[in-house]
Design a protein around this motif. Structure first.
Motif, PDB file in Angstrom:
ATOM      1  N   SER A  25      18.624 -22.570  41.400  1.00  0.00           N
ATOM      2  CA  SER A  25      18.436 -23.807  40.646  1.00  0.00           C
ATOM      3  C   SER A  25      19.009 -24.965  41.436  1.00  0.00           C
ATOM      4  CB  SER A  25      19.111 -23.721  39.272  1.00  0.00           C
ATOM      5  OG  SER A  25      20.497 -23.533  39.409  1.00  0.00           O
ATOM      6  N   GLY A  26      18.616 -26.153  41.052  1.00  0.00           N
ATOM      7  CA  GLY A  26      19.075 -27.327  41.771  1.00  0.00           C
ATOM      8  C   GLY A  26      17.971 -27.880  42.648  1.00  0.00           C
ATOM      9  N   ARG A  27      18.342 -28.535  43.719  1.00  0.00           N
ATOM     10  CA  ARG A  27      17.309 -29.142  44.554  1.00  0.00           C
ATOM     11  C   ARG A  27      16.600 -28.091  45.394  1.00  0.00           C
ATOM     12  NH1 ARG A  27      18.740 -30.758  49.873  1.00  0.00           N
ATOM     13  NH2 ARG A  27      20.860 -30.200  50.478  1.00  0.00           N
ATOM     14  N   ALA A  28      15.433 -28.432  45.868  1.00  0.00           N
ATOM     15  CA  ALA A  28      14.615 -27.494  46.630  1.00  0.00           C
ATOM     16  C   ALA A  28      15.231 -27.206  47.989  1.00  0.00           C
ATOM     17  CB  ALA A  28      13.207 -28.056  46.805  1.00  0.00           C
ATOM     18  N   PHE A  29      14.989 -26.007  48.490  1.00  0.00           N
ATOM     19  CA  PHE A  29      15.438 -25.653  49.827  1.00  0.00           C
ATOM     20  C   PHE A  29      14.655 -26.449  50.859  1.00  0.00           C
ATOM     21  CE2 PHE A  29      18.078 -22.499  48.297  1.00  0.00           C
ATOM     22  CZ  PHE A  29      17.420 -21.529  47.561  1.00  0.00           C
ATOM     23  N   SER A  30      15.346 -26.888  51.905  1.00  0.00           N
ATOM     24  CA  SER A  30      14.649 -27.563  52.996  1.00  0.00           C
ATOM     25  C   SER A  30      13.706 -26.580  53.678  1.00  0.00           C
ATOM     26  CB  SER A  30      15.649 -28.134  53.989  1.00  0.00           C
ATOM     27  OG  SER A  30      16.494 -27.099  54.473  1.00  0.00           O
ATOM     28  N   ASN A  31      14.113 -25.340  53.754  1.00  0.00           N
ATOM     29  CA  ASN A  31      13.265 -24.259  54.253  1.00  0.00           C
ATOM     30  C   ASN A  31      13.148 -23.236  53.135  1.00  0.00           C
ATOM     31  OD1 ASN A  31      11.806 -22.460  55.813  1.00  0.00           O
ATOM     32  ND2 ASN A  31      13.637 -21.511  56.672  1.00  0.00           N
ATOM     33  N   PRO A  32      11.930 -23.042  52.589  1.00  0.00           N
ATOM     34  CA  PRO A  32      11.756 -22.159  51.425  1.00  0.00           C
ATOM     35  C   PRO A  32      11.890 -20.700  51.800  1.00  0.00           C
ATOM     36  CG  PRO A  32       9.645 -22.996  52.139  1.00  0.00           C
ATOM     37  CD  PRO A  32      10.669 -23.699  52.964  1.00  0.00           C
ATOM     38  N   MET A  33      13.107 -20.246  51.820  1.00  0.00           N
ATOM     39  CA  MET A  33      13.403 -18.882  52.225  1.00  0.00           C
ATOM     40  C   MET A  33      14.598 -18.387  51.430  1.00  0.00           C
ATOM     41  SD  MET A  33      14.134 -17.696  56.114  1.00  0.00           S
ATOM     42  CE  MET A  33      14.273 -15.962  56.550  1.00  0.00           C
ATOM     43  N   MET A  34      14.575 -17.130  51.027  1.00  0.00           N
ATOM     44  CA  MET A  34      15.702 -16.529  50.300  1.00  0.00           C
ATOM     45  C   MET A  34      15.928 -15.109  50.798  1.00  0.00           C
ATOM     46  SD  MET A  34      15.152 -17.866  46.368  1.00  0.00           S
ATOM     47  CE  MET A  34      16.768 -17.297  45.815  1.00  0.00           C
ATOM     48  N   GLY A  35      17.085 -14.585  50.522  1.00  0.00           N
ATOM     49  CA  GLY A  35      17.365 -13.241  50.990  1.00  0.00           C
ATOM     50  C   GLY A  35      18.668 -12.692  50.442  1.00  0.00           C
ATOM     51  N   TRP A  36      19.115 -11.594  51.089  1.00  0.00           N
ATOM     52  CA  TRP A  36      20.333 -10.915  50.670  1.00  0.00           C
ATOM     53  C   TRP A  36      21.171 -10.508  51.870  1.00  0.00           C
ATOM     54  CZ3 TRP A  36      21.278 -10.381  45.471  1.00  0.00           C
ATOM     55  CH2 TRP A  36      20.198 -10.600  44.602  1.00  0.00           C
ATOM     56  N   PHE A  37      22.464 -10.658  51.721  1.00  0.00           N
ATOM     57  CA  PHE A  37      23.452 -10.113  52.630  1.00  0.00           C
ATOM     58  C   PHE A  37      24.341  -9.181  51.816  1.00  0.00           C
ATOM     59  CE2 PHE A  37      23.619 -12.510  56.750  1.00  0.00           C
ATOM     60  CZ  PHE A  37      22.505 -13.305  56.548  1.00  0.00           C
ATOM     61  N   ARG A  38      25.140  -8.388  52.503  1.00  0.00           N
ATOM     62  CA  ARG A  38      26.110  -7.556  51.792  1.00  0.00           C
ATOM     63  C   ARG A  38      27.371  -7.418  52.630  1.00  0.00           C
ATOM     64  NH1 ARG A  38      23.163  -1.565  52.250  1.00  0.00           N
ATOM     65  NH2 ARG A  38      23.527  -1.231  54.485  1.00  0.00           N
ATOM     66  N   GLN A  39      28.464  -7.105  51.930  1.00  0.00           N
ATOM     67  CA  GLN A  39      29.741  -6.883  52.614  1.00  0.00           C
ATOM     68  C   GLN A  39      30.437  -5.699  51.975  1.00  0.00           C
ATOM     69  OE1 GLN A  39      32.409 -10.263  52.821  1.00  0.00           O
ATOM     70  NE2 GLN A  39      33.420  -9.380  54.606  1.00  0.00           N
ATOM     71  N   ALA A  40      30.624  -4.674  52.767  1.00  0.00           N
ATOM     72  CA  ALA A  40      31.337  -3.484  52.314  1.00  0.00           C
ATOM     73  C   ALA A  40      32.827  -3.662  52.571  1.00  0.00           C
ATOM     74  CB  ALA A  40      30.813  -2.253  53.048  1.00  0.00           C
ATOM     75  N   PRO A  41      33.666  -2.937  51.852  1.00  0.00           N
ATOM     76  CA  PRO A  41      35.120  -3.055  52.040  1.00  0.00           C
ATOM     77  C   PRO A  41      35.522  -2.799  53.491  1.00  0.00           C
ATOM     78  CG  PRO A  41      34.646  -1.784  50.075  1.00  0.00           C
ATOM     79  CD  PRO A  41      33.331  -1.996  50.761  1.00  0.00           C
TER      80      PRO A  41
END
Length: 121
Positions: A25-41
């Motif tokens: 939500s909020g303003r539009a992305f300058s580059n329309p891209m989304m994804g996922w990262f993760r961090q394990a202990p």
């Protein structure tokens, strides 16, 4: 500003499935891209998957190829991560990310707060 809100994390047995969701939500992305990262202990944060709205490109880390699927609903500004055949080593905090650039690696502009995924053996 942009807000990313994740949901869908939890505890699952090895071999099981989970589906993560992330609404932007909020303003539009300058580059329309989304994804996922993760961090394990005890480990560094790592890239998991990404999708571009413009070209429908999908990117995956080698460790999740064939098991995880990223998809999105551009009308809802929402991205999903379907995780199948989960392994204990998939246990991590999963972060939704958006915007930024992809040049061999993904450099997002925005990060969510993260959602915990725990896979028991």
């Amino acid at each position: 500003q942009v807000q990313l809100v994740e949901s869908g994390g939890g505890l699952v047995q090895a071999g099981g499935s989970l589906r993560l969701s992330c609404a932007a939500s909020g303003r539009a992305f300058s580059n329309p891209m989304m994804g996922w990262f993760r961090q394990a202990p005890g480990k560094e944060r790592e890239f998991v998957a990404a999708i571009t709205w413009s070209y429908g490109n999908h990117y995956y880390a080698d460790s999740v190829k064939g098991r995880f699927t990223i998809s999105g609903d551009i009308a809802k500004n929402t991205v999903y991560l379907q995780m199948n055949s989960l392994r204990p080593e998939d246990t991590a905090v999963y972060y939704c990310v958006g915007g930024g650039t992809y040049r061999g690696s993904y450099y997002p502009d925005y990060w969510g707060q993260g959602t915990q995924v725990t896979v028991s053996s």
